[in-house]
Design a protein around this motif. Structure first.
Motif, short mmCIF file in Angstrom:
data_model
loop_
_atom_site.label_atom_id
_atom_site.label_comp_id
_atom_site.label_asym_id
_atom_site.label_seq_id
_atom_site.Cartn_x
_atom_site.Cartn_y
_atom_site.Cartn_z
N HIS A 95 0.84 -1.21 0.00
CA HIS A 95 0.00 0.00 0.00
C HIS A 95 0.88 1.26 0.00
O HIS A 95 0.62 2.19 -0.76
CB HIS A 95 -0.93 0.02 1.22
CG HIS A 95 -2.04 -0.99 1.17
ND1 HIS A 95 -2.88 -1.21 2.23
CD2 HIS A 95 -2.45 -1.83 0.19
CE1 HIS A 95 -3.76 -2.14 1.89
NE2 HIS A 95 -3.51 -2.54 0.67
N ALA A 96 1.89 1.27 0.87
CA ALA A 96 2.76 2.45 0.96
C ALA A 96 3.50 2.68 -0.35
O ALA A 96 3.68 3.82 -0.80
CB ALA A 96 3.73 2.30 2.12
N LEU A 98 2.51 1.57 -3.42
CA LEU A 98 1.54 1.94 -4.47
C LEU A 98 1.05 3.37 -4.27
O LEU A 98 0.64 4.03 -5.23
CB LEU A 98 0.36 0.95 -4.47
CG LEU A 98 0.71 -0.49 -4.87
CD1 LEU A 98 -0.49 -1.41 -4.67
CD2 LEU A 98 1.20 -0.57 -6.32
N ALA A 99 1.09 3.84 -3.03
CA ALA A 99 0.72 5.23 -2.74
C ALA A 99 1.87 6.18 -3.05
O ALA A 99 1.75 7.39 -2.87
CB ALA A 99 0.31 5.37 -1.28
N HIS B 95 -2.23 5.43 3.50
CA HIS B 95 -1.46 4.74 2.45
C HIS B 95 -2.40 3.92 1.55
O HIS B 95 -2.28 3.95 0.33
CB HIS B 95 -0.41 3.81 3.07
CG HIS B 95 0.75 4.53 3.70
ND1 HIS B 95 1.71 3.87 4.43
CD2 HIS B 95 1.10 5.83 3.71
CE1 HIS B 95 2.61 4.74 4.87
NE2 HIS B 95 2.25 5.94 4.45
N ALA B 96 -3.31 3.18 2.18
CA ALA B 96 -4.22 2.33 1.40
C ALA B 96 -5.13 3.19 0.52
O ALA B 96 -5.42 2.83 -0.63
CB ALA B 96 -5.05 1.45 2.33
N LEU B 98 -4.44 6.36 -0.56
CA LEU B 98 -3.62 7.01 -1.58
C LEU B 98 -3.18 6.01 -2.66
O LEU B 98 -2.92 6.38 -3.80
CB LEU B 98 -2.39 7.68 -0.94
CG LEU B 98 -2.70 8.85 0.00
CD1 LEU B 98 -1.43 9.32 0.71
CD2 LEU B 98 -3.35 10.01 -0.75
N ALA B 99 -3.10 4.74 -2.28
CA ALA B 99 -2.78 3.68 -3.25
C ALA B 99 -4.02 3.29 -4.06
O ALA B 99 -3.96 2.42 -4.92
CB ALA B 99 -2.22 2.46 -2.53
N ASP B 100 -5.14 3.93 -3.73
CA ASP B 100 -6.41 3.69 -4.43
C ASP B 100 -6.87 2.23 -4.30
O ASP B 100 -7.50 1.68 -5.21
CB ASP B 100 -6.29 4.08 -5.91
CG ASP B 100 -7.66 4.47 -6.47
OD1 ASP B 100 -8.58 4.77 -5.68
OD2 ASP B 100 -7.81 4.44 -7.71
N GLN B 101 -6.56 1.62 -3.18
CA GLN B 101 -7.05 0.27 -2.93
C GLN B 101 -8.48 0.31 -2.42
O GLN B 101 -9.24 -0.63 -2.59
CB GLN B 101 -6.17 -0.45 -1.90
CG GLN B 101 -4.70 -0.53 -2.28
CD GLN B 101 -4.47 -1.37 -3.52
OE1 GLN B 101 -4.66 -2.57 -3.51
NE2 GLN B 101 -4.10 -0.72 -4.62
#
Lengths: 370, 370
Positions: A95-96, A98-99, B95-96, B98-101
């Protein structure tokens, strides 16, 4: 954005009475840095996976403990999801990345379990269950309930359960990090001490110390294994809340998510490290992951379909059963081991399956050669 | 990508002997859903912040415990960073997002501390220190070392430390969730029982039960507080490894990161919830955050510069000192409280400062009206 695995290291797993929690963490971190040929300062953030250092030795705050190994004290986060801590630690790092908060991060999983007695450790492990609705249950007891449900539907699994243990002990012979390097026979498994019917001593993964680390990057690198996708699903923490006791629904959901993200077909997978905390768990896993039809995982194992030369190689590391199961390290070790196999060219596509509790948390990763 | 805070809820903080860990979690989760006017199914993922439910009541696997409150069992992750668990739980959720998850997630922080004796809790809290190099230290003792270093450099802080406690107890009078609704005098603080010189009983935050939840979304919504930026920094876990004992370097780094990301000036901040686990910690915080020059935080507090009408309002909730400090909940509560104040129009820009251990982990968030 592609996430590549550029460094891996796993300590020996076992009853390592001469090594502390911190020794294990340092060995894995240093090993991964050496393997990636990186300086410590090149690590921008650290993710620590651990279940219960707080309970084992009153060491909370592991993120800060590991950060201080590095001269620049990178930001660090500890993730816990019982026995799925390792897999979920990697998801959190993804996640970090990909962000785009960091380009290169290290994930280290660790557990130091052998300093307490088996009964104390069994109590701590039981903290992964629902301590209100399953109070007093041990994990062998909970997995025995799953095994009993499975046997009620599909008949006795004794020879199949034994086949899982025999295969994983044989696989572990070639893994230098494995806790056990000892072949066992089906008869030995079937005659080992009864723990929680139908599970016997040799159906259970051991109590282990160990650590494993991987370094992930989104920078462009060639010829390094890639994380193609992940899945993360939950189910009821207590068994009474489940829709089925012969399927772990979290596994079935997580693998579908992972395959979709990875954009590959299940049939392309050549190898999987699955969460065989008990032998019944491997049979459930290879069915729930869709490798074999429900009720046929045991026969497939007995027929050699899950070893080298079979349909899909399951747990070439020896799995939790024979490689060992230092809880917080396991999910990271699965990824590290598979990345090393892909790097060697042994496999092109691989799956890692990490479970928390009796199936309340499931994390699936799919890796591929790049 | 903008992250908005669309729901908040905080339970009463205090010694809540009639409420379990799960009761507190459910109350905060349900409250945040009601506040956001969302159905449970609209939550795509859950982040749980907690320090030590494993040690307090052998309940690990809180991610799964909270996930099962929701009919669809959303993916859930537990984050632990000692007393900074809450702030870091929010970072992990960011983070999740901003990672667009996920588009909409819930973060809940919790601690249930009052079921054990004060000495047992003091032992568990000490797990946030380095249990090799600081073995046997309690947190009052560690913060007393910081206070002694500060006094060695800047002279006695007694009246300043007392002023922090008096102010925060006064602020808590208007916060219905606060543990203490009781004004205290500087004389009462100065004459309270000596705990670890120079820290006295009324210099210390209490042992508390409580939970707090926020719902974050990246969907377009109007008139909701926004997270403008965060900072996350680490320092040596043990005090002996620090470059200074009169500055928490992790705080100074985290605030610079947060201001840079938020693209605002420090002078625009009107309010801050800071980590006043002990009164000396608030003095360190308001200096390390850059609100007052080093050595002058105490005088500024005594002069009323940190209360309503002063330069910047510090800890209008009552802070850890008077609102209470259920460890895993605190960092979430800071964000929830400030978001509610912004929503009411009381402030436009706000800062939250959450610290783990004696300053090994620091998380700073900056919020703004949208």
């Amino acid at each position: 954005m592609k996430i590549k695995i550029i460094g891996t290291a796993t300590t020996k797993f076992g009853e390592l009475w001469d090594k502390s929690l911190e020794d294990l963490l340092r060995e894995a971190v240093d090993g991964a840095l050496r393997n990636a040929n990186l300086e410590p300062k090149q690590i921008e953030a650290v993710f620590v996976a651990n279940k219960a250092a707080g309970s084992y030795e009153n060491q909370h705050h592991l993120n800060a403990l590991v950060s201080q190994f590095f001269p620049h004290h990178p930001p660090a986060i500890r993730v816990e999801a019982a026995c799925a801590s390792g897999g979920l630690g990697i998801v959190t790092a993804e996640h970090a990345l990909l962000a785009d908060q960091y380009k290169t991060v290290l994930v280290v999983g660790v557990e130091k379990m052998s300093d307490l007695s088996a009964s104390e450790t069994t109590f701590i492990l039981a903290g992964a269950a629902d301590n209100t609705r399953e109070y007093g249950s041990t994990f062998p007891a909970l997995y025995a309930l799953l095994a009993q449900s499975y046997e009620a539907k599909f008949g006795s699994q004794r020879e199949y359960l034994s086949a899982v243990a025999v295969k994983n002990h044989r696989h572990a012979l070639t893994n230098p990090q494995a806790q056990f390097h000892k072949e066992i026979t089906a008869q030995q498994v079937a005659q080992s001490q009864l723990i929680a019917d139908p599970l016997r001593l040799l159906d259970c993964s051991p109590i282990s110390d160990g650590a494993s680390a991987v370094i992930l990057t989104t920078k462009q690198v060639s010829h390094k294994p890639q994380i193609l996708g992940y899945g993360h699903a939950q189910d009821s923490l207590d068994l009474a809340g489940r829709s089925s006791l012969t399927t772990l629904a979290a596994t079935t959901q997580a693998v579908e998510q992972a395959l979709k993200k990875a954009k590959i077909k299940r049939s392309q997978l050549q190898v999987a490290e699955v969460h065989d905390c008990f032998t019944i768990a491997e049979i459930l896993a290879i069915e729930d992951l869709g490798f074999f039809p429900k009720g046929q995982g045991g026969q497939a194992t007995l027929d050699g379909e899950t070893t080298i030369g079979g349909k899909i190689v399951i747990n070439p590391s020896g799995g939790l059963k024979a490689c060992g199961h230092p809880v917080g390290a396991t999910g990271v070790k699965q990824i590290a081991f598979l990345a090393e196999q892909i790097q060697k060219g042994t496999y092109q596509y691989a799956l890692a399956h990490n479970v928390g509790g009796s199936g309340a948390t499931a994390v699936v990763h799919i890796l591929g050669a790049s």
